[in-house]
Motif scaffolding. Sequence first.
Motif, PDB file in Angstrom:
ATOM      1  N   TYR A 146       2.342   4.596   9.066  1.00  0.00           N
ATOM      2  CA  TYR A 146       1.639   4.556   7.786  1.00  0.00           C
ATOM      3  C   TYR A 146       0.155   4.428   8.091  1.00  0.00           C
ATOM      4  CZ  TYR A 146       0.160   2.713   3.226  1.00  0.00           C
ATOM      5  OH  TYR A 146      -0.461   2.503   2.012  1.00  0.00           O
ATOM      6  N   LEU A 187       6.328   0.175   0.955  1.00  0.00           N
ATOM      7  CA  LEU A 187       6.670   0.269   2.374  1.00  0.00           C
ATOM      8  C   LEU A 187       7.183  -1.076   2.881  1.00  0.00           C
ATOM      9  CD1 LEU A 187       6.684   2.119   4.871  1.00  0.00           C
ATOM     10  CD2 LEU A 187       4.348   1.356   5.319  1.00  0.00           C
ATOM     11  N   TYR A 205      10.912  -1.806   4.507  1.00  0.00           N
ATOM     12  CA  TYR A 205      11.012  -2.431   5.826  1.00  0.00           C
ATOM     13  C   TYR A 205      11.920  -3.669   5.773  1.00  0.00           C
ATOM     14  CZ  TYR A 205       9.605  -4.807  10.120  1.00  0.00           C
ATOM     15  OH  TYR A 205       9.600  -5.452  11.334  1.00  0.00           O
ATOM     16  N   VAL A 265       8.584   0.427  11.287  1.00  0.00           N
ATOM     17  CA  VAL A 265       7.330   0.735  10.597  1.00  0.00           C
ATOM     18  C   VAL A 265       6.168   0.203  11.436  1.00  0.00           C
ATOM     19  CG1 VAL A 265       5.906   0.262   8.560  1.00  0.00           C
ATOM     20  CG2 VAL A 265       8.367   0.645   8.291  1.00  0.00           C
ATOM     21  N   TYR A 279       1.898   9.266   5.623  1.00  0.00           N
ATOM     22  CA  TYR A 279       3.156   8.816   6.216  1.00  0.00           C
ATOM     23  C   TYR A 279       3.621   9.868   7.208  1.00  0.00           C
ATOM     24  CZ  TYR A 279       3.382   6.064   1.874  1.00  0.00           C
ATOM     25  OH  TYR A 279       3.104   5.234   0.829  1.00  0.00           O
TER      26      TYR A 279
END
Length: 134
Positions: A34, A50, A54, A62, A107
């Motif tokens: 990201y 996000l 996660y 991530v 992303y």
Amino acid sequence: MLSSDTQVSQDIVLTSLDGDEVSIKADSKPLVLYFFAPWCQICHMSIGNLQSIYEKNGDIDVIAVALDYTEQDEVVRFTQQHQLTFPVVYGNERLKQELMVSGYPSYYVLNEDNTVESKSMGYSTELGIYLRAL
């Protein structure tokens, strides 16, 4: 133009906010990179999605990569404001250029071969992020 089969260099190591070295490398599960800038309002709006993905899914990794900041404190404040629990690293021009990151948030989903499976830019919902990572 970056194709979806671009392989990310295996030797890219960035420094986390904690001072640890983090390899930009997918292991046995997909890795969502990201890319964000602390001043980016869309990043502020989407980072929570996000974080939720996660927390709910152990089947993806991530790493948030900060770019285009003037002081490291900006990145620290962004991370603290959103209570991020995944690794956040200070990005560099090499990675930005290698992946041709042109806007925020971006992303990139890497597979176990460190190949870009998918990429997108802009706001994304939790479901949108999860579906890209599958």
